[in-house]
Design an enzyme around this catalytic site. Structure first.
Site, PDB file in Angstrom:
ATOM      1  N   GLY A  93       0.742  -1.256   0.000  1.00  0.00           N
ATOM      2  CA  GLY A  93       0.000   0.000   0.000  1.00  0.00           C
ATOM      3  C   GLY A  93       0.768   1.300   0.000  1.00  0.00           C
ATOM      4  N   GLY A 106       2.889   2.620  -2.229  1.00  0.00           N
ATOM      5  CA  GLY A 106       3.263   3.167  -3.527  1.00  0.00           C
ATOM      6  C   GLY A 106       2.449   4.374  -3.939  1.00  0.00           C
ATOM      7  CB  CYS A 133      -0.387   1.372  -4.305  1.00  0.00           C
ATOM      8  SG  CYS A 133      -1.125  -0.058  -3.484  1.00  0.00           S
TER       9      CYS A 133
END
Length: 348
Positions: free
Chosen positions: A181, A183, A186
């Site tokens: 999570g 990124g 993301c």
């Protein structure tokens, strides 16, 4: 149900505390690391930064550019066997040594990986990558790949806790990829409510991996060179970068011109864009967990990677670390509420 009360931290929550240093210049800092991997027994030497296996980052062109800086590229899994064959036939051995061959976990992926690795012995790194590394299917697949390729360096992930790091290493992984999570493209954390602040994930997972003789990749969450340093300071052996290396000539993203300005499309590999391109759209049983953005065109990646490496060298001089391998031993993090004075805007 239970709640963990212990504080978990991301890169934005800390700064390094400086220490006395005998270094006179950043040029004295050695960023090269040398590893002998647990299962394969392979020895490796290089700068432990990796371009992410995203199709708008981890391209063949990126691999050729970053190899000149002794930096790795996890080439994305969507190139065909024919494209791989063409690339391998013309690439130098030095470039091939700086490549990770990315793969999913299907039978077709397994056969494709076998075909690619057979093209040249210099291809020694395999990157097994699925969104949810907590699946028993991944553990079984790692064991299968280790049995088939006993002398290859296997990376697997993604996970964020020590227990799963240990299980993957015991199954045959040399390296475990850490991050759920963090990124820039993301959206897993908002779509699923699942995640873990990246710095704490790295600290916990590095401790677990190193106890078994394994290594970790800190994957995601870095927005600037200082974050890359923090990942290394927290114990990451390698740091994987997506957004920081996107938007360049070598990134492989789609070029878009709007209002006379040039942009490059960048998206998460679980996004609507990625699934439309590679999977015929988002399956009815799932949601897209990534976003699509247009990044201003940034030219060659060479200036960017030099800036990142220069920032890490500078961190080492502030902490008195003459080599990157010493950084985590000299790291003291202090908790903060601000990172940067933004009165004149944010550093880009």
């Amino acid at each position: 149900m239970r709640i963990e009360q212990e504080l978990k931290l991301g890169f934005k929550d800390v700064l390094f505390r400086p220490k006395r240093s005998t270094l006179k210049s950043r040029s004295q800092v050695n960023l090269t690391r040398e590893f002998t991997f647990k299962h394969s027994g392979r020895q490796w030497s290089g700068v432990p930064i990796i371009a992410a296996n995203m199709d708008s980052v981890g391209s063949f062109e990126m691999a050729e550019a970053l190899a000149k800086h002794d930096v790795m590229t996890a080439v994305h899994k969507h190139y065909s066997v024919e494209q791989w064959n063409d690339f391998v036939s013309r690439a130098s051995e030095n470039v091939l040594k700086h490549i990770m061959v990315s793969t999913g976990t299907s039978d077709a992926d397994f056969e494709k990986t076998k075909t690619i690795l057979a093209m040249n012995d210099a291809l020694t790194f395999i990157c097994i990558d699925i969104a949810n590394g907590y699946s028993e299917h991944l553990v079984d697949y790692v064991s299968r790949v280790r049995e088939a390729f006993p002398d290859k360096v296997i990376s697997a992930g993604n996970v964020v806790t020590g227990d799963m790091v240990e299980e993957l290493i015991l199954a045959g992984a040399d390296i475990v990829k850490v991050g759920i999570g963090p990124g820039s493209v993301c959206t897993t954390r908002v779509k699923t409510g699942v995640g873990y602040p990246q710095l704490s994930a790295i600290i916990e997972c590095a401790d677990a991996a190193h106890g078994l003789g394994g290594r970790i990749i800190g994957d995601g969450g870095c927005t600037c060179p200082g974050d890359v340093s923090k990942a290394f300071g927290g114990g990451a052996d390698f740091v994987m970068l997506g957004g920081m290396l996107a938007g360049h000539d070598e990134s492989g993203g789609e070029v878009v011109v709007q209002g006379g300005e040039t942009y490059i499309k960048f998206y998460g590999m679980s996004s609507q864009s990625a699934m439309d391109k590679h999977s015929g759209g988002v399956a009815k049983y799932r949601a897209a967990e990534g976003k699509t953005v247009l990044l201003p065109y940034r030219g060659s990646v060479n200036n960017t990677i030099q800036d990142i490496m220069g920032g890490v060298r500078s961190t080492c001089t502030y902490l008195g670390a003459s080599a990157l391998r010493e950084l985590t031993k000299r790291t003291t993090f202090i908790r903060v509420r601000e990172q940067e004075n933004q009165v004149f805007g944010k550093e880009k």
